[in-house]
Design an enzyme around this catalytic site. Structure first.
Site, PDB file in Angstrom:
ATOM      1  N   HIS A 140       0.875  -1.190   0.000  1.00  0.00           N
ATOM      2  CA  HIS A 140       0.000   0.000   0.000  1.00  0.00           C
ATOM      3  C   HIS A 140       0.910   1.238   0.000  1.00  0.00           C
ATOM      4  O   HIS A 140       1.734   1.401  -0.894  1.00  0.00           O
ATOM      5  CB  HIS A 140      -0.918  -0.113   1.225  1.00  0.00           C
ATOM      6  CG  HIS A 140      -2.072   0.821   1.299  1.00  0.00           C
ATOM      7  ND1 HIS A 140      -2.428   1.685   0.293  1.00  0.00           N
ATOM      8  CD2 HIS A 140      -2.982   1.044   2.295  1.00  0.00           C
ATOM      9  CE1 HIS A 140      -3.501   2.376   0.655  1.00  0.00           C
ATOM     10  NE2 HIS A 140      -3.862   2.018   1.879  1.00  0.00           N
ATOM     11  N   ASP A 157       2.516   5.311  -6.840  1.00  0.00           N
ATOM     12  CA  ASP A 157       3.789   5.229  -6.112  1.00  0.00           C
ATOM     13  C   ASP A 157       4.997   5.105  -7.029  1.00  0.00           C
ATOM     14  O   ASP A 157       6.131   5.175  -6.563  1.00  0.00           O
ATOM     15  CB  ASP A 157       3.772   4.038  -5.150  1.00  0.00           C
ATOM     16  CG  ASP A 157       2.840   4.288  -3.984  1.00  0.00           C
ATOM     17  OD1 ASP A 157       2.841   5.418  -3.479  1.00  0.00           O
ATOM     18  OD2 ASP A 157       2.111   3.361  -3.591  1.00  0.00           O
ATOM     19  N   HIS A 207      -2.584  -2.589  -9.489  1.00  0.00           N
ATOM     20  CA  HIS A 207      -3.558  -1.983  -8.580  1.00  0.00           C
ATOM     21  C   HIS A 207      -4.795  -2.858  -8.539  1.00  0.00           C
ATOM     22  O   HIS A 207      -5.164  -3.447  -9.556  1.00  0.00           O
ATOM     23  CB  HIS A 207      -3.935  -0.570  -9.065  1.00  0.00           C
ATOM     24  CG  HIS A 207      -4.509   0.270  -7.992  1.00  0.00           C
ATOM     25  ND1 HIS A 207      -5.838   0.221  -7.662  1.00  0.00           N
ATOM     26  CD2 HIS A 207      -3.922   1.146  -7.149  1.00  0.00           C
ATOM     27  CE1 HIS A 207      -6.054   1.058  -6.666  1.00  0.00           C
ATOM     28  NE2 HIS A 207      -4.908   1.623  -6.316  1.00  0.00           N
TER      29      HIS A 207
HETATM   30  N1  CMC Z   1       4.667  -7.096 -10.003  1.00  0.00           N
HETATM   31  C1  CMC Z   1       4.549  -8.335 -10.545  1.00  0.00           C
HETATM   32  N2  CMC Z   1       3.409  -9.021 -10.621  1.00  0.00           N
HETATM   33  C2  CMC Z   1       2.323  -8.446 -10.113  1.00  0.00           C
HETATM   34  C3  CMC Z   1       2.365  -7.165  -9.525  1.00  0.00           C
HETATM   35  C4  CMC Z   1       3.586  -6.488  -9.490  1.00  0.00           C
HETATM   36  N3  CMC Z   1       3.679  -5.277  -8.963  1.00  0.00           N
HETATM   37  N4  CMC Z   1       1.123  -6.831  -9.098  1.00  0.00           N
HETATM   38  C5  CMC Z   1       0.333  -7.873  -9.402  1.00  0.00           C
HETATM   39  N5  CMC Z   1       1.061  -8.853 -10.018  1.00  0.00           N
HETATM   40  C6  CMC Z   1       0.567 -10.111 -10.563  1.00  0.00           C
HETATM   41  C7  CMC Z   1       0.303 -11.119  -9.468  1.00  0.00           C
HETATM   42  O1  CMC Z   1       1.437 -11.932  -9.226  1.00  0.00           O
HETATM   43  C8  CMC Z   1      -0.860 -11.901 -10.047  1.00  0.00           C
HETATM   44  O2  CMC Z   1      -0.343 -12.777 -11.000  1.00  0.00           O
HETATM   45  P1  CMC Z   1      -0.969 -14.254 -11.154  1.00  0.00           P
HETATM   46  O3  CMC Z   1      -2.384 -14.039 -11.621  1.00  0.00           O
HETATM   47  O4  CMC Z   1      -0.104 -14.945 -12.147  1.00  0.00           O
HETATM   48  O5  CMC Z   1      -0.910 -14.879  -9.789  1.00  0.00           O
HETATM   49  C9  CMC Z   1      -1.664 -10.855 -10.788  1.00  0.00           C
HETATM   50  O6  CMC Z   1      -0.714  -9.848 -11.151  1.00  0.00           O
HETATM   51  C10 CMC Z   1      -2.782 -10.231  -9.956  1.00  0.00           C
HETATM   52  O7  CMC Z   1      -2.182  -9.703  -8.773  1.00  0.00           O
HETATM   53  P2  CMC Z   1      -2.855  -9.695  -7.341  1.00  0.00           P
HETATM   54  O8  CMC Z   1      -1.775  -9.731  -6.320  1.00  0.00           O
HETATM   55  O9  CMC Z   1      -3.911 -10.763  -7.279  1.00  0.00           O
HETATM   56  O10 CMC Z   1      -3.584  -8.285  -7.377  1.00  0.00           O
HETATM   57  P3  CMC Z   1      -4.136  -7.490  -6.131  1.00  0.00           P
HETATM   58  O11 CMC Z   1      -5.255  -6.674  -6.637  1.00  0.00           O
HETATM   59  O12 CMC Z   1      -4.410  -8.404  -5.000  1.00  0.00           O
HETATM   60  O13 CMC Z   1      -2.892  -6.572  -5.701  1.00  0.00           O
HETATM   61  C11 CMC Z   1      -1.396  -4.778  -5.475  1.00  0.00           C
HETATM   62  C12 CMC Z   1      -2.795  -5.224  -5.947  1.00  0.00           C
HETATM   63  C13 CMC Z   1      -1.309  -3.265  -5.604  1.00  0.00           C
HETATM   64  C14 CMC Z   1      -1.220  -5.170  -3.996  1.00  0.00           C
HETATM   65  C15 CMC Z   1      -0.320  -5.468  -6.353  1.00  0.00           C
HETATM   66  O14 CMC Z   1      -0.475  -5.074  -7.703  1.00  0.00           O
HETATM   67  C16 CMC Z   1       1.109  -5.169  -5.878  1.00  0.00           C
HETATM   68  O15 CMC Z   1       1.608  -5.854  -4.996  1.00  0.00           O
HETATM   69  N6  CMC Z   1       1.773  -4.103  -6.455  1.00  0.00           N
HETATM   70  C17 CMC Z   1       3.086  -3.696  -5.982  1.00  0.00           C
HETATM   71  C18 CMC Z   1       2.941  -2.847  -4.736  1.00  0.00           C
HETATM   72  C19 CMC Z   1       2.420  -1.471  -5.059  1.00  0.00           C
HETATM   73  O16 CMC Z   1       2.898  -0.802  -5.969  1.00  0.00           O
HETATM   74  N7  CMC Z   1       1.465  -1.000  -4.233  1.00  0.00           N
HETATM   75  C20 CMC Z   1       0.907   0.351  -4.363  1.00  0.00           C
HETATM   76  C21 CMC Z   1      -0.513   0.322  -4.801  1.00  0.00           C
HETATM   77  S1  CMC Z   1      -1.101   1.948  -5.354  1.00  0.00           S
HETATM   78  C22 CMC Z   1      -0.986   2.999  -3.982  1.00  0.00           C
HETATM   79  C23 CMC Z   1      -1.921   2.639  -2.912  1.00  0.00           C
HETATM   80  O17 CMC Z   1      -3.103   3.030  -2.977  1.00  0.00           O
HETATM   81  O18 CMC Z   1      -1.511   1.995  -1.946  1.00  0.00           O
END
Ligand code: CMC
Length: 429
Positions: free
Chosen positions: A268, A363, A307
């Site tokens: 986050h 971010d 996201h």
């Molecule tokens: N790098 C590589 N792979 C990713 C990433 C990433 N940053 N984000 C998602 N994925 C992949 C994930 O491995 C999954 O792949 P698979 O379907 O093969 O298992 C797929 O994309 C869906 O990901 P998810 O984890 O199920 O998606 P989510 O909606 O639960 O997570 C997130 C959203 C923001 C936590 C995630 O994208 C992430 O960890 N991003 C990096 C951290 C980040 O930049 N966070 C800031 C978010 S924006 C500011 C805020 O409001 O906090």
């Protein structure tokens, strides 16, 4: 004539049910009537991580994640970033309408005159170890504020709520700057009421021996816009924490400490800090393809990408890229921007990112700007928290005034052992 209902047939019993549809939702509680027998608890919705569950109605922030749209109270984020100020946007989030000139003057005056913190809070910050993370200090100091305002518990009293809202928006920059000063061993710089909200924050962060600190207007405006971009983002993890904690009716300081703790995580608001560390680790443009391979193998995440809601460009990331150019004209270019731009270019061509709809989020570029402005990396999540404060408070107040809301209490699907008898210790194998 089509009806706004959903007909469900329970194939276990053959019975049919008609559930009302309102605002594109069915009420999870309506499933409870679907039972196999009288003593059956009834059907529940199972939704780990709230992937598809609306927990409230809200009139504050609108996001269309597929189209990359973000609006506060109906106003597009692009227009607010161009024309508004952070304090005006905070007023908008809290009150639902843009202020008149007189309302804005009164609001800015109030916030400006509540920036000082009790001297005992300084002692509290002094007690932290020299290398304490500023976000840990910030979370604790926000919680500690509740002990200075016992009346803050009177959350049903509108005037009391307003008093704490003003205090929290006014004092978060002071807490953040004092936490930073403590970690670098510099004397605390007190608020300067002649300066704007953001100008004063820069003053408390960076003032050294000069009699009066004068913020650079371009950097002051850039930071103000960054705060606007972070001001609210509907039901994200930290806002859900704010609402969840608030639903048991503690004071807003305690709620906000919990929200800030939720923000701290690297998935986050802690992501901005992680992006900077990642870009430094990559180190050069040549090293990007190897890093992308590691991401694709699942060894690391590309921080600042992806996201839960945006499956398109995060509109905030687009605005931040423009701000970066304005800031670099003043500070000189942060060399990490070249790595970031190339990383984005390569990632957006890769099937892994395209198929998962992973785009840069807010971010990805914010940290590069903060670093160019001489903010230490550790304080990046605290900057996010300052910006998000009005959003948390607007959501908290909306939750309290919403007659449908009660104490937040999700259900579970129990997967543990069935009832069994206690085994004396000598009989355990
Ligand atoms: N790098 C590589 N792979 C990713 C990433 C990433 N940053 N984000 C998602 N994925 C992949 C994930 O491995 C999954 O792949 P698979 O379907 O093969 O298992 C797929 O994309 C869906 O990901 P998810 O984890 O199920 O998606 P989510 O909606 O639960 O997570 C997130 C959203 C923001 C936590 C995630 O994208 C992430 O960890 N991003 C990096 C951290 C980040 O930049 N966070 C800031 C978010 S924006 C500011 C805020 O409001 O906090």
């Amino acid at each position: 004539m089509p009806k706004d209902t959903l007909t469900v047939v329970d194939n276990r019993t053959g019975k049919s049910y008609e559930l009302p549809i309102q605002n594109g939702t069915v009420r999870a509680a309506d499933f409870r009537q679907i039972k196999t027998s009288d003593d059956d608890f009834g059907l529940m919705a199972y939704d780990p991580a709230f992937m598809n569950t609306a927990a409230c109605r809200s009139a504050i922030t609108y996001i269309d994640g597929d189209k990359g749209i973000l609006q506060y109270r109906g106003y597009p984020i692009e227009q607010l970033a161009e024309k508004s100020t952070f304090l005006e946007t905070a007023y908008l989030l809290l009150h639902g309408e843009l202020p008149t000139a007189a309302e804005l003057d009164a609001w800015v005056y109030q916030v400006t005159h509540h920036t000082i913190i009790h001297e005992n809070i300084k002692k509290f910050i002094d007690g932290f170890h020299h290398d304490a993370h500023p976000m840990g200090m910030f979370v604790s100091a926000v919680a500690a504020l509740s002990t200075f305002y016992a009346e803050a518990k009177r959350i049903a009293d509108e005037q009391m709520r307003n008093n704490q809202i003003v205090r929290l928006i006014a004092k978060t920059p002071t807490l953040a700057a004092f936490a930073h000063r403590h970690s670098v061993g510099m004397p605390y710089a007190y608020p300067d009421n002649d300066l704007s909200y953001t100008g004063n924050f820069l003053n408390m962060m960076f003032k050294t021996t000069e009699v009066k600190y004068g913020p650079h207007p371009v950097l002051e405006r850039a930071l103000d816009v960054l705060f606007i971009l972070h001001a609210d983002h509907e039901q994200n993890c930290s806002t859900s924490a704010m609402r969840g904690i608030g639903s048991s009716h503690p004071d807003p300081y305690s709620c906000m400490a919990g929200a800030a703790a939720a923000l701290y995580g690297p998935l986050h608001g802690g992501a901005n800090e992680e992006v900077l560390r990642m870009l430094r680790e990559i180190g050069s443009i040549d090293a990007i393809p190897a890093y992308i391979q590691r991401v694709k193998k699942g060894e690391v995440r590309l921080m600042g990408f992806g996201h839960r809601v945006y499956k398109n460009f995060d509109p905030r990331a687009k605005i931040i890229k423009q701000i970066a150019e304005q800031v670099f004209d003043v500070t000189g270019k942060n060399p990490l921007i070249d790595i970031a731009v190339e990383l984005e270019r390569i990632a957006l061509q890769e099937e892994y990112f395209v198929s998962r709809k992973l785009y840069p989020n807010v971010d990805f570029y914010s940290g590069i700007i903060y670093e160019a402005m001489k903010f230490p990396v550790d304080i990046f999540p605290v900057l996010f928290a300052i910006g998000r404060t009005p959003g948390w408070l607007a959501q908290w107040q909306e939750m309290l005034l919403d007659k449908e809301q009660k104490i937040a209490r999700p259900r579970q699907v129990y997967t543990g052992p069935a009832k069994r008898d206690y085994v004396a210790i000598e009989k355990r194998s």
